[in-house]
Each structure stands twice: as C-alpha cells, then as structure tokens.
Write an enzyme that holds these catalytic residues in place. Structure first.
Site, PDB file in Angstrom:
ATOM      1  N   HIS A 176     -15.442  97.121 -11.113  1.00 53.93           N
ATOM      2  CA  HIS A 176     -16.575  96.301 -10.609  1.00 53.93           C
ATOM      3  C   HIS A 176     -15.952  94.984 -11.172  1.00 53.93           C
ATOM      4  CE1 HIS A 176     -19.179  99.341  -9.226  1.00 53.93           C
ATOM      5  NE2 HIS A 176     -18.706 100.108 -10.068  1.00 53.93           N
ATOM      6  N   ARG A 184     -17.448  91.881  -9.440  1.00 55.75           N
ATOM      7  CA  ARG A 184     -18.860  91.271  -9.346  1.00 55.75           C
ATOM      8  C   ARG A 184     -18.633  90.111  -8.431  1.00 55.75           C
ATOM      9  NH1 ARG A 184     -21.615  95.901 -10.706  1.00 55.75           N
ATOM     10  NH2 ARG A 184     -21.453  96.089 -12.948  1.00 55.75           N
ATOM     11  N   HIS A 201     -19.621 107.814  -3.993  1.00 57.49           N
ATOM     12  CA  HIS A 201     -20.541 107.851  -5.145  1.00 57.49           C
ATOM     13  C   HIS A 201     -21.380 108.899  -5.008  1.00 57.49           C
ATOM     14  CE1 HIS A 201     -23.096 105.900  -8.265  1.00 57.49           C
ATOM     15  NE2 HIS A 201     -23.960 106.479  -7.700  1.00 57.49           N
ATOM     16  N   ASP A 245     -14.136 102.747 -14.142  1.00 53.42           N
ATOM     17  CA  ASP A 245     -15.573 102.511 -13.768  1.00 53.42           C
ATOM     18  C   ASP A 245     -16.169 101.271 -14.618  1.00 53.42           C
ATOM     19  OD1 ASP A 245     -17.600 102.041 -12.369  1.00 53.42           O
ATOM     20  OD2 ASP A 245     -18.680 103.994 -12.686  1.00 53.42           O
ATOM     21  N   HIS A 295     -21.976  94.043 -17.026  1.00 51.31           N
ATOM     22  CA  HIS A 295     -23.494  93.337 -16.991  1.00 51.31           C
ATOM     23  C   HIS A 295     -23.421  92.399 -18.121  1.00 51.31           C
ATOM     24  CE1 HIS A 295     -24.793  96.436 -14.217  1.00 51.31           C
ATOM     25  NE2 HIS A 295     -24.199  97.284 -15.137  1.00 51.31           N
TER      26      HIS A 295
HETATM   27  O1  DOR Z   1     -22.918 103.238 -14.176  1.00 49.49           O
HETATM   28  C1  DOR Z   1     -22.639 102.496 -12.998  1.00 49.49           C
HETATM   29  N1  DOR Z   1     -22.663 101.164 -12.568  1.00 49.49           N
HETATM   30  N2  DOR Z   1     -22.393 103.514 -11.971  1.00 49.49           N
HETATM   31  C2  DOR Z   1     -22.057 102.971 -10.921  1.00 49.49           C
HETATM   32  O2  DOR Z   1     -21.611 103.709 -10.009  1.00 49.49           O
HETATM   33  C3  DOR Z   1     -22.288 101.282 -10.459  1.00 49.49           C
HETATM   34  C4  DOR Z   1     -22.048 100.880 -11.564  1.00 49.49           C
HETATM   35  C5  DOR Z   1     -22.430  99.244 -11.383  1.00 49.49           C
HETATM   36  O3  DOR Z   1     -22.147  98.683 -10.350  1.00 49.49           O
HETATM   37  O4  DOR Z   1     -23.004  98.671 -12.397  1.00 49.49           O
END
Ligand code: DOR
Length: 430
Positions: A62, A64, A179, A305, A309
């Site tokens: 990700h 972002r 997913h 993955d 955040h």
């Molecule tokens: O833990 C996760 N966070 N699993 C996901 O599939 C999405 C991801 C996110 O985008 O933060």
C-alpha cells in the site's frame, strides 16, 4: 554505465543457477554472467560472501498515494522497498481517490518514474472507488499499464460483479486479486477468533469467514476460466480450498504474508495495535498450514501487505486501531531469520517465492538473472545480524509487530535497472 558485481554466490532457481561468479551490468541490463570476468567497469561491487539474487518483488504494497500521504507516499514507500531489498512493488488501489481510472494509473506511473526508488506496478480496483457497485474502467487501466485488479481492503460482496469482472478479464488475461474475507463475519471482530481472543475478551473473526470467501472466488475462477489470485491467505481451511482448486486445474494462484508465516495471535495478548491486521494473525495450526501450503506449491509467493498508517492513527486502543502495519523493511530479514535459518525454506525457495514466481505469475520483467534481462538485483548477506528498529525506517508508517526482533540475514544492496539504490541499509540519493 558499467557495474561489475564480483565474486558473489549467484542464485537464480528459475535456471537452477547457484555458483560463485561475476555479473556484468551494462546500460541497465545484465550483459554477462561468468567466472572471473575481466571487463573494465565504472564501478566494481565486491560481493564476496554474499548472495546475488534476482530482485525481490512484492505484489502487495500500500503506497497510499494519491490522497493518503500522511500514511505513505510513492517516495517514502519506494525508499522503504529499496531499504528492504525489494526492486519491484505492486501498489494496491485503496487510495483516495481509489485507483479506478486510467488517469490515476498514469499519474502513479509517472510520479513513480520521477520520484520512485524502485519499480512500481499498479493494481487498479475491480469496482469504481472500491464501492462494490459498478466495474471500474479496467480495460483503460490495462492500456495505461495496470497489471491486475483488486478491491483490496474489501471483499467483492456481489457475486454478479465478480462474475462480470472475471468474464471481462478472460479476454485480457489479467489476474483479479481477491481480498477474500466474508464481509459480515469480518465486521464483528478485531482479531482471530480462538482461545486467545476468548482469553483477552476481544471479539474475533472466525477463520471460516476467509474460507467461505475463498470458496466462492475459486469457483468463479473455475467456472469462467479467469485467473483469480487469492491475496494474503491466512486460514488453513482456505489453503485447502485453493489446493483442491489447483488440483482441478483451475486458474488460481495465491500469496501469503510474512507475518502470517511467522506470527501467531498470541502476539495480540498485550493488546498492541501493532498486531492488528486483516486477515488477523491466527493460531499456530493456521501458521503451520500456511507453511505447508507454501512448501507444496498451493501458495505461490510471499508478500508484505505493507499497510502503513500514520503512527498517531495506531496510537489508540486496540479496537479503534486501523488494520495493517509496515513490512517492506523487515520482510527479507524476518524470512531469512524465521524460515531460512530454521530450515523451513531453502535459499532457492526463498528466492522463488519472493522473486521468480511473482514475476512469472504477473508477467513482469524481473525475477531472472539472464544475459539481456533487466538488471534488477538483490544482494543478501545471509549471516548479517541486526535488530529491527523502526526509528531507522524510511516508511512513514513506523509501526511493526517485529519491533526489537533480532534478525539474521539482510539485503545489503538493491540494484534497480543497473543502479545501486541501496547500500548497507542506506538508500542512495536520487
Ligand atoms: O490489514 C490490512 N490493511 N489489510 C488489508 O487488507 C488492507 C490494509 C490497509 O489498506 O490498511
């Protein structure tokens, strides 16, 4: 620009290559692999005692960007990848706006070419804005270079929508990345349902939520002939279903994360939000099931993955924290420590699962060390001892369940198209 990588143990399982030799890189490509190459080069990298592998590929990152740059950006995410020894990442579409249009795909590709430290492949969304209602402009996104489609972060609840996407993709041959967690069951919990959730009084998500979702998705692959790739498999029941689907010859592939191979739900005992993730960390029997599935080929590749955040978003109570944590800077070290040095995976298997198979399945240029191939290379020091310290991370999303872990094995150089983008953990200036 000529780079000569001297005297490394060159390992490429796709060609059954494992030998001490030199690799000459010229104009971004591998010009020659051989013993004691005598060519003059602009730079010589002494790889004595190190492993020279095809560049590692992470098909589940990700980044972002656009829209959520407080968590990560193309620049910081690709720096984290370079630091971790990863030469190609595929970014997931749950951005703001979601990657649902060709203009967003082009924007990411252009910015990544300008500001990125590693190659960035783009995964577009299956449904518009990942709302699960209408198909996004998949054909147009493919034209602009998207390599697959996913509503990652959400299950495609509508079987009709998934069937339409699958039928559409049969004429393009691009995978749908699922997913797979049934949404209603998933909404009721915050961790894996089991003895640990009962002990600490946190509502759990039953592993059958994953199994139900995977079952429908592999049936759609079998029925339509469309390639469905199951993202972050974490349940042994789901792995069994994928095993059966593969035995029937259905076009199904799968990935597992580093954390689902190495951590159990016991990590949640202290209510640390660094352990909250979807699918959740599961019990030991599921972790064993993931390892078995990886070894017998049911699961094709290992991914991170990487789901950063902003640290303050994770600095809340367990139930309020967003799912996910960073993984790009720990994946190679954790895999080498917990899977290679413990004898679960051989070095060939590590490289296969983190480079060759992802390239093969998603039809990417890397994943091989052959003359004429793109010079994407990861150099490993299998014995380097180091400690995970998130303060040193390049990612914005510093939170990791591996904080303080003592590791053995690390990527010590990352080479993308012939350019050294990381040396000894330091990302090189652009
Ligand atoms: O833990 C996760 N966070 N699993 C996901 O599939 C999405 C991801 C996110 O985008 O933060």
């Amino acid at each position: 620009m000529k780079l000569l990588i001297k005297n490394g143990r060159v390992v490429d399982p796709s060609q059954h290559l494992d030998a001490i030799c030199d690799v000459l890189v010229e104009d971004g490509k591998i010009a020659k692999i051989g013993k004691k190459l005598a060519e003059a080069a602009d730079e010589t990298y002494d790889a004595t005692g190190k492993v020279v592998a095809p560049g590692f590929i992470d098909m589940h990152t990700h980044l972002r960007e656009p829209g959520l740059e407080a968590k990560e950006s193309i620049r910081t995410g690709t720096m984290a990848a370079a630091a971790g020894g990863i030469t190609t990442i595929a970014c997931m579409p749950n951005t703001k706006p979601a990657i649902s249009t060709s203009i967003v795909v082009s924007g990411i590709k252009e910015r990544a070419a300008r500001e990125g430290f590693v190659n960035v492949e783009v995964i577009g969304s299956i449904s518009k804005d990942e709302q699960g209602k209408e198909l996004s402009e998949m054909g147009d996104m493919l034209e602009k270079g998207a390599v697959a489609f996913s509503d990652d972060g959400h299950y495609v609840d509508s079987s009709r929508l998934l069937m339409n996407a699958a039928r559409y993709m049969t004429s393009f041959d691009a995978p749908l990345v699922s997913h797979s967690i049934e949404s209603e069951l998933n909404a009721d919990g915050y961790m894996h349902e089991g003895a640990v959730s009962a002990k600490i009084g946190v509502p759990g998500v039953p592993s059958v939520a994953e199994d139900i979702a995977v079952a429908r998705d592999v049936l759609v692959a079998g029925y339509t002939g469309a390639h469905i790739h199951i993202a972050h498999v974490a349940s042994k029941g789901a792995a069994d279903i994928i095993r059966q689907a593969k035995a029937k010859g259905w076009p199904v592939t799968a990935e597992v994360t580093v954390h689902h191979l190495t951590l159990t739900d016991e990590a949640c005992l202290g209510y640390s939000t660094a352990t909250r993730v979807s699918p959740p960390l599961r019990s030991r029997d599921h972790v064993e099931g993931m390892r078995e599935a990886l070894l017998d080929g049911t699961i094709d590749m290992i991914v991170t993955d990487h789901a950063p955040h902003a640290p303050e978003e994770k600095d809340v109570e367990f139930r309020k924290a967003p799912n996910g944590f960073c993984g790009l800077e720990t994946s190679v070290g954790v895999v080498l420590t917990d899977l290679y040095h413990t004898g679960v995976l051989t070095l060939d298997q590590v490289i296969e699962k983190m480079s060759c198979r992802p390239a093969e399945i998603f039809k990417l240029k890397g994943g091989r060390l052959t003359e004429g191939a793109l010079a994407d290379i990861t150099i490993l020091d299998l014995d380097k001892e180091w400690t995970v310290d998130s303060k040193k991370f390049y990612t914005i999303g510093k939170v990791t369940p591996f904080e303080g872990k003592q590791c053995k094995g690390k990527a010590v150089a990352t080479i993308v198209a012939g350019n050294i983008v990381m040396r000894d953990g330091e990302v090189c200036k652009k």
